[in-house]
Write an enzyme that holds these catalytic residues in place. Structure first.
Site, PDB file in Angstrom:
ATOM      1  N   ASN A  44       0.844  -1.199   0.000  1.00  0.00           N
ATOM      2  CA  ASN A  44       0.000   0.000   0.000  1.00  0.00           C
ATOM      3  C   ASN A  44       0.880   1.251   0.000  1.00  0.00           C
ATOM      4  OD1 ASN A  44       0.595  -0.846   2.677  1.00  0.00           O
ATOM      5  ND2 ASN A  44      -1.126   0.273   3.522  1.00  0.00           N
ATOM      6  N   GLU A  46       0.248   5.171   0.712  1.00  0.00           N
ATOM      7  CA  GLU A  46      -0.730   6.152   1.183  1.00  0.00           C
ATOM      8  C   GLU A  46      -0.381   7.558   0.702  1.00  0.00           C
ATOM      9  OE1 GLU A  46      -1.140   5.485   5.419  1.00  0.00           O
ATOM     10  OE2 GLU A  46      -2.333   3.678   5.026  1.00  0.00           O
ATOM     11  N   CYS A  55      -3.998   0.683  -2.719  1.00  0.00           N
ATOM     12  CA  CYS A  55      -3.927  -0.569  -1.953  1.00  0.00           C
ATOM     13  C   CYS A  55      -2.866  -1.497  -2.532  1.00  0.00           C
ATOM     14  CB  CYS A  55      -5.258  -1.303  -1.984  1.00  0.00           C
ATOM     15  SG  CYS A  55      -6.574  -0.479  -1.091  1.00  0.00           S
ATOM     16  N   GLU A  57      -3.038  -4.673  -3.208  1.00  0.00           N
ATOM     17  CA  GLU A  57      -3.527  -5.606  -4.236  1.00  0.00           C
ATOM     18  C   GLU A  57      -3.498  -4.961  -5.618  1.00  0.00           C
ATOM     19  OE1 GLU A  57      -4.919  -4.830  -1.309  1.00  0.00           O
ATOM     20  OE2 GLU A  57      -6.383  -6.326  -0.675  1.00  0.00           O
ATOM     21  N   CYS A  88     -10.719  -4.448  -0.295  1.00  0.00           N
ATOM     22  CA  CYS A  88     -11.761  -3.417  -0.431  1.00  0.00           C
ATOM     23  C   CYS A  88     -12.510  -3.614  -1.751  1.00  0.00           C
ATOM     24  CB  CYS A  88     -11.143  -2.021  -0.336  1.00  0.00           C
ATOM     25  SG  CYS A  88     -10.348  -1.443  -1.846  1.00  0.00           S
ATOM     26  N   CYS A  91     -10.567  -2.785  -4.980  1.00  0.00           N
ATOM     27  CA  CYS A  91      -9.614  -3.835  -5.363  1.00  0.00           C
ATOM     28  C   CYS A  91     -10.332  -5.047  -5.947  1.00  0.00           C
ATOM     29  CB  CYS A  91      -8.774  -4.260  -4.166  1.00  0.00           C
ATOM     30  SG  CYS A  91      -7.496  -3.050  -3.773  1.00  0.00           S
TER      31      CYS A  91
END
Ligand code: THU
Length: 135
Positions: A44, A46, A55, A57, A88, A91
């Site tokens: 991830n 940010e 993210c 993934e 999420c 994703c």
């Protein structure tokens, strides 16, 4: 657990070490296994503008696609959580862009949840634009 899942989880753990998560402090690593057996990783990343966070993934998938991969066998995601994390919604939709494949989520403690992209997001592409599989 399947050997390829163990390999993928190990790769995701390595990628997790490079997570950029200064705001949530929640480091996530992911690894995706292409149909031809290559492994690509992501973590991830940010952002101060929180909604721009990427993210693990999606970063793993983007990394694979950038080398020409579009068909996958499995994706692993790992975090230091009480339970294996659940990807999420964004994703899931991005995973489903590339068909159905195995999904394995693991904790640092070794708990594992196995699923598939189709189970996590049924009917993700049904009817939309009446497209053929474009992979
Ligand atoms: N995160 C992921 O990278 N993958 C998930 O499946 C769940 C959440 C990240 C986004 C954010 O940087 C942090 O974890 C907390 O939500």
């Amino acid at each position: 657990m399947k050997t390829e899942f163990e390999t993928l989880i190990a790769a995701a753990l390595e990628a997790r070490k490079r997570a950029y998560a200064p705001y949530s402090k929640f480091a996530v690593g992911a690894a995706v296994l292409s149909d031809d057996g290559e492994v690509f990783t992501g973590c991830n990343v940010e952002n101060l503008s929180f909604g721009l966070t990427l993210c693990a993934e999606r970063n793993a998938l983007a990394s694979a696609v950038a080398t020409g991969q579009r068909k996958f066998q499995a994706l692993a995601v790992v975090a230091d959580s009480r339970e294996p994390i659940s990807p999420c919604g964004a994703c899931r939709q991005v995973m489903a862009e590339f068909g159905d494949y195995a999904l394995v989520a693991a904790t640092l403690g070794g708990d594992v949840f196995e699923s598939t992209v189709e189970e996590l997001l049924p009917r993700a592409r049904t009817g939309i634009l009446d497209l053929q599989d474009s992979r």
